[in-house]
Design a protein around this motif. Structure first.
Motif, PDB file in Angstrom:
ATOM      1  N   PRO A 134       0.811  -1.219   0.000  1.00  0.00           N
ATOM      2  CA  PRO A 134       0.000   0.000   0.000  1.00  0.00           C
ATOM      3  C   PRO A 134       0.844   1.269   0.000  1.00  0.00           C
ATOM      4  O   PRO A 134       0.841   2.051   0.953  1.00  0.00           O
ATOM      5  CB  PRO A 134      -0.823  -0.143   1.286  1.00  0.00           C
ATOM      6  N   THR A 135       1.603   1.467  -1.077  1.00  0.00           N
ATOM      7  CA  THR A 135       2.496   2.622  -1.166  1.00  0.00           C
ATOM      8  C   THR A 135       1.791   3.874  -1.673  1.00  0.00           C
ATOM      9  O   THR A 135       2.307   4.983  -1.527  1.00  0.00           O
ATOM     10  CB  THR A 135       3.682   2.305  -2.089  1.00  0.00           C
ATOM     11  N   GLY A 136       0.623   3.715  -2.304  1.00  0.00           N
ATOM     12  CA  GLY A 136      -0.121   4.863  -2.807  1.00  0.00           C
ATOM     13  C   GLY A 136      -0.904   5.561  -1.707  1.00  0.00           C
ATOM     14  O   GLY A 136      -1.399   4.925  -0.768  1.00  0.00           O
ATOM     15  N   SER A 137      -1.032   6.878  -1.809  1.00  0.00           N
ATOM     16  CA  SER A 137      -1.730   7.671  -0.809  1.00  0.00           C
ATOM     17  C   SER A 137      -3.241   7.417  -0.848  1.00  0.00           C
ATOM     18  O   SER A 137      -3.870   7.578  -1.899  1.00  0.00           O
ATOM     19  CB  SER A 137      -1.457   9.161  -1.043  1.00  0.00           C
ATOM     20  N   ILE A 138      -3.815   7.026   0.305  1.00  0.00           N
ATOM     21  CA  ILE A 138      -5.265   6.837   0.389  1.00  0.00           C
ATOM     22  C   ILE A 138      -5.969   8.192   0.326  1.00  0.00           C
ATOM     23  O   ILE A 138      -6.989   8.342  -0.344  1.00  0.00           O
ATOM     24  CB  ILE A 138      -5.649   6.108   1.690  1.00  0.00           C
ATOM     25  N   ARG A 139      -5.421   9.166   1.013  1.00  0.00           N
ATOM     26  CA  ARG A 139      -6.041  10.488   1.077  1.00  0.00           C
ATOM     27  C   ARG A 139      -6.186  11.106  -0.308  1.00  0.00           C
ATOM     28  O   ARG A 139      -7.184  11.741  -0.609  1.00  0.00           O
ATOM     29  CB  ARG A 139      -5.200  11.413   1.973  1.00  0.00           C
ATOM     30  N   ARG A 140      -5.194  10.859  -1.176  1.00  0.00           N
ATOM     31  CA  ARG A 140      -5.234  11.418  -2.518  1.00  0.00           C
ATOM     32  C   ARG A 140      -5.828  10.433  -3.532  1.00  0.00           C
ATOM     33  O   ARG A 140      -5.759  10.661  -4.733  1.00  0.00           O
ATOM     34  CB  ARG A 140      -3.832  11.845  -2.947  1.00  0.00           C
ATOM     35  N   GLN A 141      -6.375   9.305  -3.045  1.00  0.00           N
ATOM     36  CA  GLN A 141      -7.047   8.305  -3.872  1.00  0.00           C
ATOM     37  C   GLN A 141      -6.112   7.646  -4.877  1.00  0.00           C
ATOM     38  O   GLN A 141      -6.518   7.260  -5.964  1.00  0.00           O
ATOM     39  CB  GLN A 141      -8.241   8.927  -4.597  1.00  0.00           C
ATOM     40  N   LEU A 142      -4.859   7.469  -4.504  1.00  0.00           N
ATOM     41  CA  LEU A 142      -3.874   6.856  -5.388  1.00  0.00           C
ATOM     42  C   LEU A 142      -3.589   5.404  -5.031  1.00  0.00           C
ATOM     43  O   LEU A 142      -2.879   4.721  -5.769  1.00  0.00           O
ATOM     44  CB  LEU A 142      -2.559   7.652  -5.343  1.00  0.00           C
ATOM     45  N   GLY A 143      -4.121   4.931  -3.902  1.00  0.00           N
ATOM     46  CA  GLY A 143      -3.884   3.555  -3.480  1.00  0.00           C
ATOM     47  C   GLY A 143      -5.051   3.013  -2.686  1.00  0.00           C
ATOM     48  O   GLY A 143      -5.929   3.759  -2.235  1.00  0.00           O
ATOM     49  N   SER A 144      -5.073   1.702  -2.511  1.00  0.00           N
ATOM     50  CA  SER A 144      -6.178   1.029  -1.823  1.00  0.00           C
ATOM     51  C   SER A 144      -6.029   1.073  -0.310  1.00  0.00           C
ATOM     52  O   SER A 144      -7.003   0.886   0.415  1.00  0.00           O
ATOM     53  CB  SER A 144      -6.264  -0.428  -2.278  1.00  0.00           C
ATOM     54  N   GLY A 145      -4.795   1.277   0.188  1.00  0.00           N
ATOM     55  CA  GLY A 145      -4.566   1.234   1.620  1.00  0.00           C
ATOM     56  C   GLY A 145      -4.506  -0.173   2.178  1.00  0.00           C
ATOM     57  O   GLY A 145      -4.438  -0.368   3.395  1.00  0.00           O
TER      58      GLY A 145
END
Length: 269
Positions: A134-145
């Motif tokens: 989960p390297t993508g930012s959840i806040r910026r909607q770039l990853g699933s978390g």
């Protein structure tokens, strides 16, 4: 964004120093059964521009640039990693900024269990396991978390000397099947995936094919699932370098309405 893409292309081109025949499955999502040969590296750079479903509002469009590196550990085992860079374009009347950044990074291993033989009707068989961090930012909607685990099998059969059929089927143990804004959400349940492609060599350089790809959560709620189709192919610029292209369209919230793909593949020692 253009500066970032330019840097990735330059990075890709710097590896072009040793000939080897190209063997890639992109632009198709359907994986092939053949791992990268022992001691060889395989690089892919692809860019997909999508028009999203209305349910994704205020997100309207998405651009995903993905860099993939595979290495042949043995003639039957391949190690791989891929990292996407995502740009989401929100509606102009939205107060939200259009986010961009690294998405969720995947690490995988591919093991070929059986070779295809002319004397047998059985297909080639391969199993693939991926872990998505989960390297993508959840806040910026770039990853699933979520830390996803994806296990799937590959069947591959030559129907003629020029035509190859491939089938994939698997299960994701966590949730979101897609990176960046849209995906098959399962609330840490399972997502079942299935896809197939038919690819034909029209000339020594040109391959064209079609595929269908789908995913659904373990509650089989199609309203939150994914199904999409793609027509595309590849053109071998030289033995070690190929240009890939595709046009795709989808249905249900987890698929883009339409998309365009362009990419490059390169093999080296």
């Amino acid at each position: 964004m253009l500066s970032h893409l330019f840097k990735l292309v330059i990075l890709f081109l710097t590896f072009m120093f040793s000939p080897l025949s190209a063997s890639s499955q992109i632009p198709f999502f359907t994986d092939d059964a053949d791992p990268t040969p022992k001691g060889k590296f395989h690089i892919e750079f692809s860019n997909e521009y999508d028009w999203l479903q209305r349910s994704a509002l205020p997100g309207k469009r998405r651009n995903t640039s993905t860099f993939t590196l595979n290495y042949g550990l043995t003639d039957r085992i391949e190690l791989g990693v891929n990292a996407p860079f995502i740009k989401i374009f929100n509606s102009p009347d939205s107060r939200l900024a259009s986010p961009s950044g690294i998405g969720d990074v995947q690490f995988g291993v591919k093991v070929k269990l059986r070779e295809e033989r002319e004397t047998s009707s059985l297909p080639a068989m391969t199993v693939v396991f991926y872990t998505e961090a989960p390297t993508g930012s959840i806040r910026r909607q770039l990853g699933s978390g979520l830390t996803d685990y994806w296990l799937y099998g590959v069947l591959q059969k030559s129907l003629t000397k020029r035509t190859v059929a491939r089938l994939n089927g698997g299960i994701i143990f966590a949730g979101n099947k897609s990176i960046g804004l849209i995906g098959v959400e399962a609330n840490r349940g399972q997502v079942f995936t299935g896809n197939g492609s038919l690819v034909r060599d029209f000339t020594e350089k040109l391959q064209l094919g079609v595929e269908v790809f789908g995913g659904v959560a373990n509650n089989f709620n199609l309203g939150r699932g994914q199904i999409q189709a793609q027509i595309g192919g590849s053109y071998s610029v030289r033995d070690d370098l190929a240009f890939t292209f595709g046009v795709l369209g989808g249905h249900f919230p987890a698929s883009p309405r339409a998309g365009l793909h362009v990419g490059l593949t390169y093999d080296f020692e």
